[in-house]
Write a protein that holds these residues in place. Sequence first.
Motif, mmCIF file in Angstrom:
data_model
loop_
_atom_site.group_PDB
_atom_site.id
_atom_site.type_symbol
_atom_site.label_atom_id
_atom_site.label_comp_id
_atom_site.label_asym_id
_atom_site.label_seq_id
_atom_site.Cartn_x
_atom_site.Cartn_y
_atom_site.Cartn_z
ATOM 1 N N VAL A 8 0.813 -1.216 0.000
ATOM 2 C CA VAL A 8 0.000 0.000 0.000
ATOM 3 C C VAL A 8 0.844 1.263 0.000
ATOM 4 N N LEU A 9 2.108 1.161 0.399
ATOM 5 C CA LEU A 9 3.029 2.301 0.349
ATOM 6 C C LEU A 9 4.307 1.889 -0.367
ATOM 7 N N THR A 10 4.775 2.758 -1.241
ATOM 8 C CA THR A 10 6.101 2.545 -1.794
ATOM 9 C C THR A 10 7.118 3.024 -0.768
ATOM 10 N N GLU A 11 8.354 2.660 -0.952
ATOM 11 C CA GLU A 11 9.383 3.131 -0.042
ATOM 12 C C GLU A 11 9.483 4.654 -0.082
ATOM 13 N N ASP A 12 9.364 5.243 -1.260
ATOM 14 C CA ASP A 12 9.422 6.707 -1.373
ATOM 15 C C ASP A 12 8.285 7.374 -0.610
ATOM 16 N N GLU A 13 7.076 6.816 -0.719
ATOM 17 C CA GLU A 13 5.934 7.375 0.015
ATOM 18 C C GLU A 13 6.140 7.239 1.519
ATOM 19 N N ALA A 14 6.630 6.094 1.941
ATOM 20 C CA ALA A 14 6.878 5.874 3.371
ATOM 21 C C ALA A 14 7.954 6.832 3.884
ATOM 22 N N LEU A 15 9.010 7.040 3.089
ATOM 23 C CA LEU A 15 10.062 7.968 3.497
ATOM 24 C C LEU A 15 9.564 9.400 3.559
ATOM 25 N N GLU A 16 8.697 9.768 2.640
ATOM 26 C CA GLU A 16 8.120 11.125 2.678
ATOM 27 C C GLU A 16 7.319 11.316 3.960
ATOM 28 N N LEU A 17 6.505 10.336 4.313
ATOM 29 C CA LEU A 17 5.723 10.427 5.545
ATOM 30 C C LEU A 17 6.641 10.419 6.763
ATOM 31 N N LEU A 18 7.640 9.583 6.762
ATOM 32 C CA LEU A 18 8.601 9.539 7.855
ATOM 33 C C LEU A 18 9.284 10.902 8.028
ATOM 34 N N TYR A 20 8.159 13.809 7.108
ATOM 35 C CA TYR A 20 7.176 14.775 7.621
ATOM 36 C C TYR A 20 6.999 14.619 9.123
ATOM 37 N N LEU A 21 6.877 13.390 9.590
ATOM 38 C CA LEU A 21 6.671 13.153 11.017
ATOM 39 C C LEU A 21 7.875 13.603 11.842
ATOM 40 N N VAL A 22 9.065 13.276 11.380
ATOM 41 C CA VAL A 22 10.265 13.641 12.133
ATOM 42 C C VAL A 22 10.447 15.153 12.157
ATOM 43 N N THR A 23 10.303 15.806 11.018
ATOM 44 C CA THR A 23 10.480 17.255 10.994
ATOM 45 C C THR A 23 9.351 17.962 11.731
ATOM 46 N N SER A 24 8.158 17.390 11.726
ATOM 47 C CA SER A 24 7.058 17.965 12.511
ATOM 48 C C SER A 24 7.351 17.877 13.995
ATOM 49 N N GLU A 34 -1.162 23.823 20.171
ATOM 50 C CA GLU A 34 -2.327 23.627 19.300
ATOM 51 C C GLU A 34 -1.950 23.084 17.925
ATOM 52 N N TYR A 35 -0.691 23.242 17.545
ATOM 53 C CA TYR A 35 -0.278 22.769 16.229
ATOM 54 C C TYR A 35 -0.042 21.268 16.183
ATOM 55 N N GLY A 36 0.093 20.621 17.320
ATOM 56 C CA GLY A 36 0.305 19.177 17.347
ATOM 57 C C GLY A 36 -0.780 18.400 16.627
ATOM 58 N N PRO A 37 -2.066 18.610 16.997
ATOM 59 C CA PRO A 37 -3.133 17.895 16.287
ATOM 60 C C PRO A 37 -3.166 18.215 14.797
ATOM 61 N N LEU A 38 -2.881 19.455 14.433
ATOM 62 C CA LEU A 38 -2.850 19.842 13.018
ATOM 63 C C LEU A 38 -1.819 19.014 12.268
ATOM 64 N N ARG A 39 -0.632 18.915 12.816
ATOM 65 C CA ARG A 39 0.444 18.179 12.135
ATOM 66 C C ARG A 39 0.118 16.685 12.053
ATOM 67 N N LEU A 40 -0.468 16.130 13.109
ATOM 68 C CA LEU A 40 -0.834 14.715 13.075
ATOM 69 C C LEU A 40 -1.929 14.445 12.045
ATOM 70 N N LEU A 41 -2.916 15.333 11.972
ATOM 71 C CA LEU A 41 -3.978 15.147 10.978
ATOM 72 C C LEU A 41 -3.455 15.330 9.562
ATOM 73 N N THR A 42 -2.516 16.240 9.366
ATOM 74 C CA THR A 42 -1.908 16.396 8.048
ATOM 75 C C THR A 42 -1.192 15.110 7.653
ATOM 76 N N ALA A 43 -0.455 14.520 8.578
ATOM 77 C CA ALA A 43 0.230 13.258 8.304
ATOM 78 C C ALA A 43 -0.781 12.150 8.012
ATOM 79 N N ALA A 44 -1.869 12.109 8.768
ATOM 80 C CA ALA A 44 -2.904 11.097 8.541
ATOM 81 C C ALA A 44 -3.517 11.255 7.157
ATOM 82 N N ARG A 45 -3.767 12.493 6.755
ATOM 83 C CA ARG A 45 -4.315 12.732 5.412
ATOM 84 C C ARG A 45 -3.326 12.303 4.331
ATOM 85 N N ARG A 46 -2.062 12.633 4.517
ATOM 86 C CA ARG A 46 -1.049 12.230 3.528
ATOM 87 C C ARG A 46 -0.974 10.715 3.412
ATOM 88 N N LEU A 47 -1.002 10.041 4.536
ATOM 89 C CA LEU A 47 -0.996 8.590 4.523
ATOM 90 C C LEU A 47 -2.253 8.070 3.830
#
Length: 104
Positions: A8-18, A20-24, A34-47
């Motif tokens: 369901v994820l290519t390595e490139d897609e997984a690395l992009e999400l990784l 994003y999560l680390v830099t977030s 307040e930005y914590g939930p925003l960043r988590l939901l953005t990651a969830a949407r990307r996934l």
Amino acid sequence: MTVERSGVLTEDEALELLAYLVTSARTQVDEAAEYGPLRLLTAARRLGEAIAARSSDATAAFVAGPLEALPELAVPKAGREEYVARLDEVCRLLAVLLTDRFAS
């Protein structure tokens, strides 16, 4: 019945999400809480966007429906209770999806 699809994820897609999560996580150190939930939901949407086309119909429906319907804003100061209630409902719907998927 659960439809199993591999990859369901290519390595490139997984690395992009990784990345994003680390830099977030790093950015969150210096941002308002307040930005914590925003960043988590953005990651969830990307996934969700990355896996929807290659996942089961139920997962794709969850991604396109309840997950996509959540606002892309940080937790609002006005209307906070409604926002939290919507987030609670999405959590409940995700729990139903997971229960249905893994119960069989």
